[in-house]
Design an enzyme around this catalytic site. Structure first.
Site, PDB file in Angstrom:
ATOM      1  N   THR A 130     -83.592   4.092  -4.588  1.00 18.72           N
ATOM      2  CA  THR A 130     -84.936   4.045  -5.161  1.00 18.72           C
ATOM      3  C   THR A 130     -85.713   2.833  -4.669  1.00 18.72           C
ATOM      4  O   THR A 130     -86.943   2.882  -4.562  1.00 18.72           O
ATOM      5  CB  THR A 130     -84.825   4.041  -6.704  1.00 18.72           C
ATOM      6  N   THR A 171     -79.131   2.766  -7.230  1.00 21.94           N
ATOM      7  CA  THR A 171     -78.433   2.285  -8.434  1.00 21.94           C
ATOM      8  C   THR A 171     -77.298   3.211  -8.868  1.00 21.94           C
ATOM      9  O   THR A 171     -76.366   2.772  -9.535  1.00 21.94           O
ATOM     10  CB  THR A 171     -79.405   2.168  -9.634  1.00 21.94           C
ATOM     11  N   ASP A 172     -77.390   4.500  -8.486  1.00 22.63           N
ATOM     12  CA  ASP A 172     -76.502   5.474  -9.133  1.00 22.63           C
ATOM     13  C   ASP A 172     -75.023   5.279  -8.818  1.00 22.63           C
ATOM     14  O   ASP A 172     -74.173   5.535  -9.669  1.00 22.63           O
ATOM     15  CB  ASP A 172     -76.943   6.904  -8.787  1.00 22.63           C
ATOM     16  N   SER A 188     -78.060   7.460  -3.251  1.00 28.40           N
ATOM     17  CA  SER A 188     -76.654   7.021  -3.315  1.00 28.40           C
ATOM     18  C   SER A 188     -75.746   8.006  -4.035  1.00 28.40           C
ATOM     19  O   SER A 188     -74.524   7.892  -3.941  1.00 28.40           O
ATOM     20  CB  SER A 188     -76.540   5.632  -3.942  1.00 28.40           C
TER      21      SER A 188
HETATM   22  C1  SIN Z   1     -80.005   6.272  -5.773  1.00 27.34           C
HETATM   23  O1  SIN Z   1     -79.037   5.903  -6.423  1.00 27.34           O
HETATM   24  O2  SIN Z   1     -80.036   6.252  -4.517  1.00 27.34           O
HETATM   25  C2  SIN Z   1     -81.220   6.820  -6.442  1.00 27.34           C
HETATM   26  C3  SIN Z   1     -81.426   6.269  -7.797  1.00 27.34           C
HETATM   27  C4  SIN Z   1     -81.704   4.810  -7.823  1.00 27.34           C
HETATM   28  O3  SIN Z   1     -81.639   4.082  -6.851  1.00 27.34           O
HETATM   29  O4  SIN Z   1     -82.010   4.338  -8.955  1.00 27.34           O
END
Ligand code: SIN
Length: 323
Positions: A14, A94-95, A61
């Site tokens: 993100t 983050t995921d 991710s």
């Molecule tokens: C990801 O994990 O690539 C998408 C979601 C995020 O980064 O919060």
């Protein structure tokens, strides 16, 4: 005076996300903005470093695969081996951030910092959190004595072993369980509350890259104990040739008796079984006579990586590190 060199590796997420409607923080595509662009407009005081960037991947991710972890690890090791590189920063979704951070913390031996950072809002947000997080990550990487694998988000710094995404929406999406964060960023300075995390010592392992078959990633799955669990998932996984199972047990690693019966069958056929917990905090502390090892404070997704690495032969070289 020559400024230290920091390398920023882009993985997507993100933090590099773009929405077709600027300001829409919910509907966007992760992994669009090149990492070189992310470093161009950072808030706060100018970063006292020479920044280099490399795009290692550009993905959401949730889709990460072990082969990409190994590629990222190779790029991290390559940069860290250069005497003029003071540290590496990684922009990441983050995921699965905690999984990548944990993987690196278990497989990269270094006395330099590896700092992962992220964002909960896309780059096109009217108030993006990514630039601040990236600026903070650079602050951490440049802190005297910085070492080990850490995660920076929303002004907090977490150790790779403990960090866990605990919220689906909030900007401060990460926590570190009972131990709490490593410290906080205050006015472009990192105030550390405990020791920097260590990384494994492979110095007595010879050329570990040649000892361990990194091209093979064992099949390790996570199963959950819950009301009504009957063990059929375990039987199906065994029939499909699973190598290891991490069980997200109830509470302190307790198991539905029907699931436990299926796990006994799995063990008898040679499948490695480890017991974790579906509780977000506290870990498992099993009795000495437990049928299967407990994962302590490693959550199921990290325990899955630890078990895979163990099955590949890494634990023989740094056994006490990951459990
Ligand atoms: C990801 O994990 O690539 C998408 C979601 C995020 O980064 O919060």
């Amino acid at each position: 005076m020559t400024l230290p060199k920091i390398v920023v590796l882009g993985m997507g997420g993100t933090i590099a996300g773009v929405s077709p409607r600027p300001g829409d923080d919910r509907h966007y595509l992760a992994g669009q903005v090149p990492v070189a662009q992310l470093t161009e407009s950072l808030p706060g005081a100018p970063v006292p470093a020479r920044l280099m960037t490399e795009q290692v991947a550009q993905i959401d991710s949730k889709d990460i695969e072990p082969a990409l972890w190994w590629r990222l690890r190779a790029r991290v090791l390559d940069w860290l081996a250069k005497p003029d590189v003071a540290g590496v920063v990684i922009t990441h979704g983050t995921d699965t951030l905690e999984e990548t951070a944990y993987f690196l913390s278990a497989t990269v031996s270094t006395d330099k910092p590896v700092v992962l950072t992220c964002a909960m809002r896309p780059a096109t947000s009217t108030a993006p959190d990514g630039p601040r997080n990236l600026r903070d990550a650079l602050t951490v990487a440049l802190t005297p004595g910085a070492r080990g694998v850490v995660v920076v988000c929303a002004g907090e710094v977490h150790s790779a072993r403990e960090v866990q995404k605990h919220h689906t929406q909030r900007l401060d999406a990460f926590v570190s369980g009972n131990r709490g964060p490593l410290g906080a960023i205050v006015s472009d300075r990192f105030e550390i509350a405990r020791d920097w995390p260590t990384t494994p010592d492979f110095s007595s392992s010879g050329d570990i890259e040649n000892i361990v078959n990194v091209s093979m990633w064992p099949r390790v799955d996570i199963v959950t104990s819950h009301a009504g669990a009957d063990g059929r998932v375990v039987d199906a996984l065994v029939a499909h040739g699973v190598d290891g199972l991490v069980v997200a047990g109830t509470g302190n690693g307790t198991l539905h008796s029907a699931l436990a019966d299926a796990l006994w069958r799995a063990s008898a056929s040679g499948v490695a079984v480890w017991i974790s917990t579906r509780c977000a905090q506290g870990g498992v502390n099993l009795h000495d006579d437990s049928a299967w090892p407990g994962t302590g404070d490693l959550n199921p997704v990290k325990a899955r990586i630890a078990l895979a690495l163990e099955l590949m032969g890494w634990s023989a070289h740094c056994a006490p590190f990951w459990r």
